[in-house]
Design a protein around this motif. Structure first.
Motif, mmCIF file in Angstrom:
data_model
loop_
_atom_site.group_PDB
_atom_site.id
_atom_site.type_symbol
_atom_site.label_atom_id
_atom_site.label_comp_id
_atom_site.label_asym_id
_atom_site.label_seq_id
_atom_site.Cartn_x
_atom_site.Cartn_y
_atom_site.Cartn_z
ATOM 1 N N ARG A 11 12.196 -14.341 -13.679
ATOM 2 C CA ARG A 11 12.094 -13.219 -12.545
ATOM 3 C C ARG A 11 12.070 -11.879 -13.103
ATOM 4 O O ARG A 11 11.327 -11.100 -12.544
ATOM 5 N N GLU A 12 12.579 -11.626 -14.435
ATOM 6 C CA GLU A 12 12.431 -10.369 -14.801
ATOM 7 C C GLU A 12 11.258 -9.892 -15.219
ATOM 8 O O GLU A 12 10.728 -8.719 -15.326
ATOM 9 N N GLY A 14 8.534 -10.938 -13.478
ATOM 10 C CA GLY A 14 7.588 -11.182 -12.331
ATOM 11 C C GLY A 14 6.776 -12.395 -12.415
ATOM 12 O O GLY A 14 5.733 -12.272 -11.974
ATOM 13 N N ALA A 15 7.455 -13.457 -13.022
ATOM 14 C CA ALA A 15 6.704 -14.545 -13.153
ATOM 15 C C ALA A 15 6.924 -16.008 -12.111
ATOM 16 O O ALA A 15 6.380 -16.909 -12.154
ATOM 17 N N LEU A 17 6.101 -16.798 -8.726
ATOM 18 C CA LEU A 17 5.234 -16.279 -7.620
ATOM 19 C C LEU A 17 5.548 -17.280 -6.148
ATOM 20 O O LEU A 17 5.855 -18.337 -6.461
ATOM 21 N N ARG A 37 2.995 -14.292 -17.638
ATOM 22 C CA ARG A 37 3.835 -13.107 -17.327
ATOM 23 C C ARG A 37 5.038 -12.940 -18.209
ATOM 24 O O ARG A 37 5.514 -11.786 -18.777
#
Length: 192
Positions: A11-12, A14-15, A17, A37
Motif C-alpha cells: 500500500r505504501e 501504491g501497489a 490496484l 511499484r
C-alpha cells in the motif's frame, strides 16, 4: 513479518490496484498487486526480501547452492533474497515458451530454492521446478512474497510464503456483473 506488514508495504508503494485486471494466469480479478511499484524502491524490496530470506532459513536445511528466479517477475526478489541468504542468484527465462537456464550452469545435486514474486496458480514455479530437476538439481523449496492462493496452490515442492492474500479470481466467462462492467487491463509481464 506479518501479512498486514507485507500488505502495508504494498500500500505504501501504491501497489494495491483496484479495477478489472487480466492476471498472468488468464484469470480476472478486481485487485492487482503491482509489485513493480514496490520493486522500484530498494528500501521496500530489501525489507520484504530480508524477511523472506529469514523465513527460508527457518524452513530449509542448508546449504543452498543457488536461488533461482523465473524471469521476469522473479528476477528482483530472487536476487535480493539471495543477497540475504549469501547464495548466488540465477534465473530461468523462456525460450520457445519453455523455461531454460541459458546463462548459467548447475551441476547435478546442486541444492536450489526458487524465489518468485507473487503466486496465483503456481505455473511459473512448477515450470522452474521442472527445468531445475531436468538439470539434476535438488529443489529444496519455493518461496514467494505473496501467495494469492492463500495456501491452496500446489507447486510440487514446499511453498514458503511471506504473506497470504486471498483475492478473488474468475474465469473470463464467469465474471460477476460488477467486474464485467469495467473494461479489463492486462498489467502483467507474460502474454497469454
Amino acid at each position: 513479518m506479518t501479512n498486514e506488514e507485507v500488505l502495508a508495504i504494498f500500500r505504501e508503494a501504491g501497489a494495491v490496484l483496484e479495477g478489472h485486471f487480466i492476471l498472468t494466469s488468464g484469470l480476472r480479478s478486481p485487485t492487482f498487486l503491482q509489485k513493480a511499484r514496490v520493486f522500484m524502491h530498494p528500501h521496500l524490496t530489501e525489507r520484504l526480501c530480508k524477511a523472506l530470506a529469514e523465513r527460508i532459513r527457518e524452513e530449509v536445511t542448508p546449504p543452498i547452492d543457488y536461488v533461482v528466479g523465473p524471469a521476469v517477475g522473479g528476477l528482483i526478489p530472487a536476487y535480493e533474497t539471495s543477497r540475504h541468504l549469501g547464495a548466488p542468484a540465477i534465473w530461468v527465462e523462456r525460450e520457445a515458451g519453455t523455461f531454460k537456464l541459458r546463462r548459467f550452469d548447475v551441476a547435478p545435486g546442486d541444492r536450489v530454492v526458487i524465489v518468485e514474486d507473487i503466486v496465483t496458480t503456481g505455473l511459473s514455479i512448477r515450470e522452474t521446478v521442472a527445468c531445475m530437476r531436468d538439470l539434476g538439481a535438488e529443489v529444496l523449496a519455493a518461496a514467494c512474497i505473496i501467495d494469492r492462493s492463500a495456501g491452496a496452490v500446489d507447486v510440487g515442492v514446499p511453498l514458503i510464503a511471506l504473506a497470504e492474500y486471498a483475492v478473488p479470481a474468475y474465469p473470463a466467462d464467469a465474471l460477476p456483473p460488477e467486474l464485467a462492467a469495467i473494461p479489463p487491463v492486462k498489467p502483467g509481464s507474460r502474454t497469454l
